[in-house]
Design a protein around this motif. Structure first.
Motif, PDB file in Angstrom:
ATOM      1  N   LEU A  23       0.849  -1.192   0.000  1.00  0.00           N
ATOM      2  CA  LEU A  23       0.000   0.000   0.000  1.00  0.00           C
ATOM      3  C   LEU A  23       0.886   1.243   0.000  1.00  0.00           C
ATOM      4  O   LEU A  23       1.704   1.438   0.900  1.00  0.00           O
ATOM      5  N   LEU A  24       0.695   2.089  -1.015  1.00  0.00           N
ATOM      6  CA  LEU A  24       1.368   3.379  -1.098  1.00  0.00           C
ATOM      7  C   LEU A  24       0.359   4.474  -0.789  1.00  0.00           C
ATOM      8  O   LEU A  24      -0.712   4.531  -1.398  1.00  0.00           O
ATOM      9  N   LEU A  25       0.698   5.343   0.140  1.00  0.00           N
ATOM     10  CA  LEU A  25      -0.141   6.477   0.517  1.00  0.00           C
ATOM     11  C   LEU A  25       0.456   7.750  -0.078  1.00  0.00           C
ATOM     12  O   LEU A  25       1.671   7.970   0.004  1.00  0.00           O
ATOM     13  N   ILE A  26      -0.397   8.578  -0.669  1.00  0.00           N
ATOM     14  CA  ILE A  26       0.060   9.823  -1.271  1.00  0.00           C
ATOM     15  C   ILE A  26      -0.625  10.998  -0.578  1.00  0.00           C
ATOM     16  O   ILE A  26      -1.859  11.096  -0.565  1.00  0.00           O
ATOM     17  N   GLY A  27       0.194  11.876   0.015  1.00  0.00           N
ATOM     18  CA  GLY A  27      -0.305  13.134   0.557  1.00  0.00           C
ATOM     19  C   GLY A  27      -0.118  14.237  -0.473  1.00  0.00           C
ATOM     20  O   GLY A  27       0.243  13.983  -1.624  1.00  0.00           O
ATOM     21  N   GLU A  28      -0.339  15.470  -0.048  1.00  0.00           N
ATOM     22  CA  GLU A  28      -0.264  16.565  -1.018  1.00  0.00           C
ATOM     23  C   GLU A  28       1.075  17.287  -0.988  1.00  0.00           C
ATOM     24  O   GLU A  28       1.783  17.337  -1.981  1.00  0.00           O
ATOM     25  N   SER A  29       1.445  17.858   0.164  1.00  0.00           N
ATOM     26  CA  SER A  29       2.666  18.665   0.172  1.00  0.00           C
ATOM     27  C   SER A  29       3.208  18.802   1.585  1.00  0.00           C
ATOM     28  O   SER A  29       2.490  18.613   2.567  1.00  0.00           O
ATOM     29  N   HIS A  30       4.480  19.120   1.650  1.00  0.00           N
ATOM     30  CA  HIS A  30       5.098  19.498   2.921  1.00  0.00           C
ATOM     31  C   HIS A  30       4.830  20.973   3.198  1.00  0.00           C
ATOM     32  O   HIS A  30       4.541  21.750   2.289  1.00  0.00           O
ATOM     33  N   TYR A  31       4.945  21.342   4.472  1.00  0.00           N
ATOM     34  CA  TYR A  31       4.853  22.739   4.881  1.00  0.00           C
ATOM     35  C   TYR A  31       6.145  23.105   5.604  1.00  0.00           C
ATOM     36  O   TYR A  31       6.648  22.331   6.408  1.00  0.00           O
ATOM     37  N   ASN A  32       6.651  24.268   5.320  1.00  0.00           N
ATOM     38  CA  ASN A  32       7.888  24.690   5.947  1.00  0.00           C
ATOM     39  C   ASN A  32       7.781  26.169   6.287  1.00  0.00           C
ATOM     40  O   ASN A  32       7.994  27.035   5.445  1.00  0.00           O
ATOM     41  N   PHE A 124      -3.564   4.789  -2.188  1.00  0.00           N
ATOM     42  CA  PHE A 124      -4.609   5.627  -1.612  1.00  0.00           C
ATOM     43  C   PHE A 124      -4.121   7.071  -1.663  1.00  0.00           C
ATOM     44  O   PHE A 124      -3.098   7.402  -1.064  1.00  0.00           O
ATOM     45  N   MET A 125      -4.848   7.935  -2.366  1.00  0.00           N
ATOM     46  CA  MET A 125      -4.421   9.313  -2.576  1.00  0.00           C
ATOM     47  C   MET A 125      -5.243  10.271  -1.716  1.00  0.00           C
ATOM     48  O   MET A 125      -6.451  10.376  -1.870  1.00  0.00           O
ATOM     49  N   PHE A 126      -4.570  10.969  -0.813  1.00  0.00           N
ATOM     50  CA  PHE A 126      -5.197  11.940   0.070  1.00  0.00           C
ATOM     51  C   PHE A 126      -4.820  13.346  -0.397  1.00  0.00           C
ATOM     52  O   PHE A 126      -4.229  14.128   0.341  1.00  0.00           O
ATOM     53  N   THR A 127      -5.136  13.668  -1.652  1.00  0.00           N
ATOM     54  CA  THR A 127      -4.747  14.937  -2.248  1.00  0.00           C
ATOM     55  C   THR A 127      -5.655  15.273  -3.413  1.00  0.00           C
ATOM     56  O   THR A 127      -6.143  14.383  -4.112  1.00  0.00           O
ATOM     57  N   SER A 128      -5.857  16.558  -3.633  1.00  0.00           N
ATOM     58  CA  SER A 128      -6.659  16.997  -4.773  1.00  0.00           C
ATOM     59  C   SER A 128      -5.960  16.720  -6.097  1.00  0.00           C
ATOM     60  O   SER A 128      -6.580  16.802  -7.161  1.00  0.00           O
ATOM     61  N   ALA A 129      -4.675  16.389  -6.065  1.00  0.00           N
ATOM     62  CA  ALA A 129      -3.943  16.063  -7.290  1.00  0.00           C
ATOM     63  C   ALA A 129      -4.517  14.832  -7.978  1.00  0.00           C
ATOM     64  O   ALA A 129      -4.235  14.574  -9.152  1.00  0.00           O
ATOM     65  N   TRP A 130      -5.331  14.066  -7.252  1.00  0.00           N
ATOM     66  CA  TRP A 130      -5.993  12.908  -7.853  1.00  0.00           C
ATOM     67  C   TRP A 130      -6.675  13.273  -9.162  1.00  0.00           C
ATOM     68  O   TRP A 130      -6.703  12.499 -10.111  1.00  0.00           O
ATOM     69  N   PHE A 170      -9.151   9.494  -1.748  1.00  0.00           N
ATOM     70  CA  PHE A 170      -9.639   9.787  -0.406  1.00  0.00           C
ATOM     71  C   PHE A 170      -9.518  11.293  -0.193  1.00  0.00           C
ATOM     72  O   PHE A 170      -8.643  11.930  -0.776  1.00  0.00           O
ATOM     73  N   ASN A 171     -10.356  11.865   0.651  1.00  0.00           N
ATOM     74  CA  ASN A 171     -10.208  13.279   0.971  1.00  0.00           C
ATOM     75  C   ASN A 171      -9.131  13.492   2.018  1.00  0.00           C
ATOM     76  O   ASN A 171      -8.975  12.678   2.945  1.00  0.00           O
ATOM     77  N   HIS A 172      -8.406  14.577   1.883  1.00  0.00           N
ATOM     78  CA  HIS A 172      -7.545  15.044   2.960  1.00  0.00           C
ATOM     79  C   HIS A 172      -8.445  15.417   4.136  1.00  0.00           C
ATOM     80  O   HIS A 172      -9.564  15.910   3.934  1.00  0.00           O
ATOM     81  N   PRO A 173      -8.019  15.188   5.373  1.00  0.00           N
ATOM     82  CA  PRO A 173      -8.898  15.489   6.515  1.00  0.00           C
ATOM     83  C   PRO A 173      -9.299  16.957   6.607  1.00  0.00           C
ATOM     84  O   PRO A 173     -10.297  17.286   7.260  1.00  0.00           O
ATOM     85  N   SER A 174      -8.543  17.861   5.961  1.00  0.00           N
ATOM     86  CA  SER A 174      -8.883  19.282   6.027  1.00  0.00           C
ATOM     87  C   SER A 174      -9.880  19.702   4.949  1.00  0.00           C
ATOM     88  O   SER A 174     -10.286  20.866   4.892  1.00  0.00           O
ATOM     89  N   ALA A 175     -10.313  18.765   4.081  1.00  0.00           N
ATOM     90  CA  ALA A 175     -11.238  19.104   3.004  1.00  0.00           C
ATOM     91  C   ALA A 175     -12.574  19.581   3.567  1.00  0.00           C
ATOM     92  O   ALA A 175     -13.042  19.115   4.607  1.00  0.00           O
ATOM     93  N   ARG A 176     -13.194  20.530   2.843  1.00  0.00           N
ATOM     94  CA  ARG A 176     -14.487  21.047   3.271  1.00  0.00           C
ATOM     95  C   ARG A 176     -15.568  19.972   3.130  1.00  0.00           C
ATOM     96  O   ARG A 176     -15.535  19.152   2.225  1.00  0.00           O
ATOM     97  N   ASN A 177     -16.515  20.006   4.038  1.00  0.00           N
ATOM     98  CA  ASN A 177     -17.651  19.066   3.995  1.00  0.00           C
ATOM     99  C   ASN A 177     -17.175  17.615   3.877  1.00  0.00           C
ATOM    100  O   ASN A 177     -17.722  16.820   3.109  1.00  0.00           O
ATOM    101  N   ASN A 178     -16.154  17.315   4.636  1.00  0.00           N
ATOM    102  CA  ASN A 178     -15.561  15.984   4.565  1.00  0.00           C
ATOM    103  C   ASN A 178     -16.465  14.962   5.256  1.00  0.00           C
ATOM    104  O   ASN A 178     -16.919  15.206   6.378  1.00  0.00           O
ATOM    105  N   PRO A 179     -16.747  13.822   4.605  1.00  0.00           N
ATOM    106  CA  PRO A 179     -17.504  12.774   5.298  1.00  0.00           C
ATOM    107  C   PRO A 179     -16.756  12.283   6.540  1.00  0.00           C
ATOM    108  O   PRO A 179     -15.563  12.541   6.719  1.00  0.00           O
ATOM    109  N   SER A 180     -17.457  11.555   7.365  1.00  0.00           N
ATOM    110  CA  SER A 180     -16.874  11.073   8.613  1.00  0.00           C
ATOM    111  C   SER A 180     -15.799  10.020   8.352  1.00  0.00           C
ATOM    112  O   SER A 180     -15.723   9.438   7.263  1.00  0.00           O
ATOM    113  N   ARG A 181     -15.020   9.748   9.344  1.00  0.00           N
ATOM    114  CA  ARG A 181     -14.003   8.710   9.221  1.00  0.00           C
ATOM    115  C   ARG A 181     -14.644   7.340   9.005  1.00  0.00           C
ATOM    116  O   ARG A 181     -14.069   6.495   8.311  1.00  0.00           O
TER     117      ARG A 181
END
Length: 200
Positions: A23-32, A124-130, A170-181
């Motif tokens: 399983l490969l998980l993809i997030g969106e970006s780092h923050y610095n 599993f992609m947790f990013t709008s880049a999907w 998958f939605n990032h947890p910060s997405a608006r109107n995100n369904p429940s876990r």
């Protein structure tokens, strides 16, 4: 190609992952938001810090949602079995900044290179880049219809040169109107079932 951040791979990712597949998980970006530059090993360093006790809610979210209702794992068991990478290859200045379209486009070849290197069975992609992937990857086809978000398929199967992989949104947890876990865990169950069915 534009890769900057090296992906994280758990110690059991290539051998004996608890899921029985990779399983490969993809997030969106780092923050610095500090003055220190973000180094190429930042992804691995952040995961190591998290596993050493630093609170990073996003990684807790992944470990809860991705196994669905099938596995009850400690965070250590989960992260030993998966790989993780961010799609965008430059850090955002803060959590309020969003990647530009150029960042997404630059991340596409890096994403597919990561897939080639890590050979996941499912992503599993947790990013709008999907949203860019179905258009740019030849051989992709929707697996079933619909998903958590409505009529558009959120699960795709890609035929690569020597194998096939599934890619699920998958939605990032910060997405608006995100369904429940609970909804996302049920969606993960659906994705795992599709993968198992394809293996026969």
């Amino acid at each position: 190609m534009g890769r900057f951040f090296e992906p994280y791979t758990g110690n059991s990712y290539f051998k004996n992952p608890v899921f029985g597949c990779r399983l490969l998980l993809i997030g969106e970006s780092h923050y610095n938001d500090s003055d220190a530059p973000c180094e190429s090993g930042a992804t691995r360093e952040v995961l190591d810090s998290f596993l050493s006790g630093q609170a990073i809610p996003f990684f807790d979210y992944l470990a809860e949602v991705a196994p669905g209702n099938r596995w009850a794992l400690t965070k250590e068991e989960f992260w030993r079995s998966v790989a993780f990478a961010n799609f965008v290859q430059r850090p955002m200045e803060s959590v309020s900044h969003r990647p530009a379209q150029a960042d997404i486009e630059a991340g596409i070849p890096v994403f597919w290179d990561t897939v080639a290197r890590l050979a996941p069975d499912i992503v599993f992609m947790f990013t709008s880049a999907w949203n860019v992937l179905p258009e740019v990857a030849p051989g992709g086809r929707p697996e079933g219809t619909g998903g958590v978000g409505g009529p558009k398929s959120w699960l795709w199967r890609y035929a690569l040169a020597d194998r096939a992989i599934y890619v699920a949104r998958f939605n990032h947890p910060s997405a608006r109107n995100n369904p429940s876990r609970a909804v996302w865990k049920a969606w993960a169950d659906h994705c795992w079932q599709a993968l198992e069915t394809s293996y026969g």
